[in-house]
Write a protein that holds these residues in place. Structure first.
Motif, PDB file in Angstrom:
ATOM      1  N   GLY A  98       0.964   9.006  -4.245  1.00 58.75           N
ATOM      2  CA  GLY A  98       1.758   9.706  -3.233  1.00 58.75           C
ATOM      3  C   GLY A  98       2.566   8.751  -2.364  1.00 58.75           C
ATOM      4  O   GLY A  98       3.771   8.970  -2.148  1.00 58.75           O
ATOM      5  N   ILE A  99       1.909   7.698  -1.874  1.00 55.85           N
ATOM      6  CA  ILE A  99       2.615   6.725  -1.026  1.00 55.85           C
ATOM      7  C   ILE A  99       3.728   6.042  -1.803  1.00 55.85           C
ATOM      8  O   ILE A  99       4.866   5.879  -1.323  1.00 55.85           O
ATOM      9  CB  ILE A  99       1.615   5.689  -0.479  1.00 55.85           C
ATOM     10  N   ALA A 100       3.436   5.627  -3.045  1.00 53.80           N
ATOM     11  CA  ALA A 100       4.445   4.916  -3.837  1.00 53.80           C
ATOM     12  C   ALA A 100       5.634   5.811  -4.173  1.00 53.80           C
ATOM     13  O   ALA A 100       6.789   5.376  -4.131  1.00 53.80           O
ATOM     14  CB  ALA A 100       3.803   4.387  -5.119  1.00 53.80           C
ATOM     15  N   GLU A 101       5.369   7.071  -4.509  1.00 56.77           N
ATOM     16  CA  GLU A 101       6.459   7.991  -4.837  1.00 56.77           C
ATOM     17  C   GLU A 101       7.406   8.146  -3.646  1.00 56.77           C
ATOM     18  O   GLU A 101       8.634   8.117  -3.794  1.00 56.77           O
ATOM     19  CB  GLU A 101       5.887   9.364  -5.230  1.00 56.77           C
ATOM     20  N   ILE A 102       6.850   8.286  -2.452  1.00 59.53           N
ATOM     21  CA  ILE A 102       7.689   8.478  -1.263  1.00 59.53           C
ATOM     22  C   ILE A 102       8.504   7.224  -0.964  1.00 59.53           C
ATOM     23  O   ILE A 102       9.728   7.271  -0.772  1.00 59.53           O
ATOM     24  CB  ILE A 102       6.814   8.854  -0.055  1.00 59.53           C
ATOM     25  N   LEU A 103       7.819   6.061  -0.952  1.00 62.81           N
ATOM     26  CA  LEU A 103       8.492   4.829  -0.550  1.00 62.81           C
ATOM     27  C   LEU A 103       9.476   4.324  -1.602  1.00 62.81           C
ATOM     28  O   LEU A 103      10.577   3.881  -1.271  1.00 62.81           O
ATOM     29  CB  LEU A 103       7.453   3.747  -0.239  1.00 62.81           C
ATOM     30  N   VAL A 104       9.096   4.397  -2.874  1.00 64.42           N
ATOM     31  CA  VAL A 104       9.962   3.870  -3.928  1.00 64.42           C
ATOM     32  C   VAL A 104      11.227   4.706  -4.048  1.00 64.42           C
ATOM     33  O   VAL A 104      12.335   4.180  -4.254  1.00 64.42           O
ATOM     34  CB  VAL A 104       9.208   3.804  -5.262  1.00 64.42           C
ATOM     35  N   ASN A 105      11.075   6.023  -3.903  1.00 64.81           N
ATOM     36  CA  ASN A 105      12.275   6.878  -3.971  1.00 64.81           C
ATOM     37  C   ASN A 105      13.246   6.588  -2.830  1.00 64.81           C
ATOM     38  O   ASN A 105      14.460   6.729  -2.973  1.00 64.81           O
ATOM     39  CB  ASN A 105      11.861   8.354  -3.934  1.00 64.81           C
ATOM     40  N   GLN A 106      12.710   6.157  -1.689  1.00 65.28           N
ATOM     41  CA  GLN A 106      13.565   5.899  -0.530  1.00 65.28           C
ATOM     42  C   GLN A 106      14.026   4.442  -0.451  1.00 65.28           C
ATOM     43  O   GLN A 106      15.149   4.166  -0.028  1.00 65.28           O
ATOM     44  CB  GLN A 106      12.803   6.251   0.753  1.00 65.28           C
ATOM     45  N   LEU A 107      13.143   3.510  -0.892  1.00 62.62           N
ATOM     46  CA  LEU A 107      13.405   2.096  -0.663  1.00 62.62           C
ATOM     47  C   LEU A 107      13.623   1.280  -1.933  1.00 62.62           C
ATOM     48  O   LEU A 107      14.015   0.112  -1.853  1.00 62.62           O
ATOM     49  CB  LEU A 107      12.235   1.475   0.130  1.00 62.62           C
ATOM     50  N   GLY A 108      13.326   1.867  -3.092  1.00 61.00           N
ATOM     51  CA  GLY A 108      13.504   1.144  -4.342  1.00 61.00           C
ATOM     52  C   GLY A 108      12.324   0.240  -4.665  1.00 61.00           C
ATOM     53  O   GLY A 108      11.281   0.285  -4.014  1.00 61.00           O
ATOM     54  N   ASN A 109      12.482  -0.596  -5.722  1.00 59.71           N
ATOM     55  CA  ASN A 109      11.413  -1.474  -6.183  1.00 59.71           C
ATOM     56  C   ASN A 109      11.628  -2.884  -5.648  1.00 59.71           C
ATOM     57  O   ASN A 109      12.748  -3.298  -5.394  1.00 59.71           O
ATOM     58  CB  ASN A 109      11.376  -1.538  -7.717  1.00 59.71           C
ATOM     59  N   GLY A 110      10.530  -3.635  -5.518  1.00 58.02           N
ATOM     60  CA  GLY A 110      10.642  -5.018  -5.097  1.00 58.02           C
ATOM     61  C   GLY A 110       9.359  -5.526  -4.493  1.00 58.02           C
ATOM     62  O   GLY A 110       8.385  -4.777  -4.296  1.00 58.02           O
ATOM     63  N   TRP A 111       9.339  -6.832  -4.191  1.00 58.38           N
ATOM     64  CA  TRP A 111       8.103  -7.439  -3.703  1.00 58.38           C
ATOM     65  C   TRP A 111       7.694  -6.892  -2.347  1.00 58.38           C
ATOM     66  O   TRP A 111       6.504  -6.678  -2.082  1.00 58.38           O
ATOM     67  CB  TRP A 111       8.255  -8.958  -3.648  1.00 58.38           C
ATOM     68  N   TRP A 112       8.667  -6.671  -1.444  1.00 57.54           N
ATOM     69  CA  TRP A 112       8.290  -6.201  -0.123  1.00 57.54           C
ATOM     70  C   TRP A 112       7.912  -4.725  -0.132  1.00 57.54           C
ATOM     71  O   TRP A 112       7.095  -4.274   0.673  1.00 57.54           O
ATOM     72  CB  TRP A 112       9.403  -6.490   0.896  1.00 57.54           C
TER      73      TRP A 112
END
Length: 368
Positions: free
Chosen positions: A92-106
């Motif tokens: 759930g957390i990854a789906e929300i953040l990745v959709n908004q912020l994209g992929n990467g180390w930070w």
């Protein structure tokens, strides 16, 4: 200085290596059934996720099944619940953040921090907290695929459900694991009693200290019995095929209470013996015979543990030992000697309780 010959060194090395191989093979044999369960569950979880739900390469379904089962029979239901919740949080957390912020180390750092924090806020254990981070890393680090997060969550449920079904319909024998741990503890108590008798005869204070260290280490054996019993009770609740073991497990539960108390009292007796010998006090020799008698009874109890009370011969033997525990007749004139006799009296009462006798009735068997 005499140096060992090359052949002697080789023989010793071969002996050590042989004992290591035997110990390794024993571990495999003891865990063979759990390993077999994990293999079956992993295959079934993959097949269900791939063929029934159409998930492409559902590697997490067999992983979830193996994590839920593990080699331990203890807390499998808890592991399944924590795994499912941990995956849900991480996905759930990854789906929300990745959709908004994209992929990467930070983004990975953020997903891990938030996911693990939420898992701790809801009271999650180590498994839930770890899975919330691991699943978030998967989704934040890898390219997004259609249904990736949902598939991961479904795979976790599939793996956990398959693990539960394996426990229910391919269950281990709960009594066998509990009996093994119980016998290990009782065998160790018998060895400590026998060593205590030898210490009393020799008056060796250093040997007494070694026996005391051994007695203190029995707490690990008690914990192993406790864990095995919890696992066995869980299996009997989950599996309709193992419900018949509930009366047997109840006897092991009662035996654990009595043996736990007996272990603590025996530990106090050994500590008093060690303290007395360290200060040069002499202990009455009849006490050595008492400890030898106790060791014999413990060996008897080792073979009877888990048996119905009416079939236990060790109860009669304990009653015979109880009648001998008169401090005056045993020559207990010092404070230390009286403390040792008192603790052995408590040990015998506790062991009688482990065989099913009422405590008040057990105490009436002791000399006044």
């Amino acid at each position: 200085m005499i140096h060992p010959s090359g052949s002697a060194v080789r023989d010793r090395f071969a002996q050590v290596r042989g004992s290591g191989v035997r110990a390794a093979l024993l571990r495999v044999r003891l865990n063979a059934f759990a390993i077999w369960q994990c293999g079956i569950a992993a295959a079934v979880a993959w097949l269900v996720a791939e063929n029934l739900l159409g998930h492409p390469r559902p590697f997490f379904a067999p992983i979830a099944a193996v994590v839920c089962l593990g080699l331990s029979n203890n807390q499998r239901l808890r592991r399944m619940g924590e795994l499912a919740l941990g995956v849900s949080i991480g996905v759930g957390i990854a789906e929300i953040l990745v959709n908004q912020l994209g992929n990467g180390w930070w983004q990975i750092t953020l997903v891990v921090l938030i996911g693990m924090s939420i898992a701790q806020l809801v009271g999650g254990g180590a498994l839930m907290t770890t899975q919330s981070a691991v699943q978030g890393i998967f989704l934040a680090a890898l390219p997004q695929t259609p249904g990736g997060g949902l598939y991961r969550w479904e795979d976790a449920l599939i793996g956990g459900t398959v693990a539960l079904l394996v426990v229910a319909f391919l269950p281990a024998d709960p009594g066998r694991f509990v009996r093994r741990e119980a016998q290990d503890l009782i065998r160790e108590l018998a060895a400590i009693s026998s060593e205590s008798a030898a210490v009393l005869r020799s008056g060796d204070s250093q040997r007494a200290d070694a026996v005391l260290d051994r007695a203190r280490a029995t707490q690990d054996d008690i914990q192993s019995w406790t864990d095995a019993l919890r696992g066995g009770e869980e299996i009997s609740r989950i599996s309709p095929l193992r419900r018949r073991h509930m009366p047997e497990l109840l006897r092991y539960r009662r035996g654990l209470v009595g043996l736990d108390r007996a272990t603590r009292n025996l530990r106090v007796a050994v500590r008093r013996i060690a303290a007395a010998l360290d200060t040069g006090q002499e202990m009455p020799m009849p006490l050595a015979d008492v400890f030898d008698h106790l060791a014999e009874i413990l060996h008897m109890l080792e073979g009877e543990v888990g048996t119905a009370p009416e079939r236990m011969v060790s109860t009669t033997a304990l009653a015979t030992l109880a009648a001998r525990l008169d401090p005056e007749q045993l020559g207990a004139q010092s404070l230390s000697a009286n403390v040792v006799v008192a603790q052995v009296r408590s040990v015998v009462v506790d062991l009688l309780g482990a065989t099913g006798m009422d405590e008040q009735q057990a105490r009436t068997l002791l000399p006044g």
